[in-house]
Design an enzyme around this catalytic site. Structure first.
Site, mmCIF file in Angstrom:
data_model
loop_
_atom_site.group_PDB
_atom_site.id
_atom_site.type_symbol
_atom_site.label_atom_id
_atom_site.label_comp_id
_atom_site.label_asym_id
_atom_site.label_seq_id
_atom_site.Cartn_x
_atom_site.Cartn_y
_atom_site.Cartn_z
ATOM 1 C CE LYS A 11 50.625 -11.829 9.287
ATOM 2 N NZ LYS A 11 51.411 -11.686 10.528
ATOM 3 C CE1 TYR A 51 51.655 -17.763 10.547
ATOM 4 C CE2 TYR A 51 49.272 -17.772 10.741
ATOM 5 C CZ TYR A 51 50.439 -17.162 10.325
ATOM 6 O OH TYR A 51 50.395 -15.936 9.689
ATOM 7 C CG ASN A 114 52.670 -8.449 11.595
ATOM 8 O OD1 ASN A 114 51.848 -9.057 10.918
ATOM 9 N ND2 ASN A 114 53.702 -9.054 12.146
ATOM 10 C CG HIS A 117 53.193 -14.644 6.306
ATOM 11 N ND1 HIS A 117 53.923 -15.125 7.367
ATOM 12 C CD2 HIS A 117 53.434 -15.486 5.261
ATOM 13 C CE1 HIS A 117 54.563 -16.230 6.980
ATOM 14 N NE2 HIS A 117 54.278 -16.457 5.712
ATOM 15 C CD GLU A 128 55.175 -19.371 4.352
ATOM 16 O OE1 GLU A 128 55.226 -19.270 5.592
ATOM 17 O OE2 GLU A 128 55.556 -18.458 3.579
#
Length: 139
Positions: A11, A51, A114, A117, A128
């Site tokens: 990310k 998303y 975080n 992913h 994905e």
């Protein structure tokens, strides 16, 4: 046991902090094979499509804005039990709860930032992967 594919994305927070190499090293040390990889920046409409499963959640807008805030590194990884093993390597979504030595314990700064992913099921991984990669892009 059959080797399987999973999807992962480093990310923007981890990219900005120059953690790409360290994260890739951890992935390779955990015996994942990188089958495809690309660095790109998502625009907001693409982030919203990626998303869309979270569209009704309160964090959806912030999540889309964050993922479109800088470059990401999208990857297809291969290994036996790829999804399960990668989720273990990532650690808990909240880095405060992530096991020592996991990617999130080492590189995430918050539950919202975080670092990485990873797909949660084989079905999600397939979707994905097809979102980011065409078959010709695989090694």
């Amino acid at each position: 046991m059959q080797r399987r594919l999973t999807f992962s994305m480093i990310k923007p927070d981890a990219v900005r902090a120059n953690h790409i190499g360290s994260i890739l090293a951890m992935i390779e040390q955990a015996d994942f094979s990188i089958q495809a990889m690309v660095m790109l920046q998502l625009n907001h409409p693409v982030a919203e499509r990626f998303y869309d499963i979270h569209v009704h959640r309160p964090f959806y807008k912030e999540l889309c804005a964050f993922i479109a805030s800088g470059p990401i590194v999208a990857m297809v990884l291969e290994k036996e039990n790829a999804v399960v093993d990668f989720r273990k390597l990532m650690g808990a979504t909240n880095p405060a709860e992530a096991a020592a030595g996991t990617i999130r314990a080492l590189f995430a700064t918050s539950i919202d930032h975080n670092a990485i992913h990873g797909s949660d099921t084989d079905t999600t991984a397939a979707g994905e992967i097809s979102f980011f990669f065409a078959g010709r892009e695989f090694v």
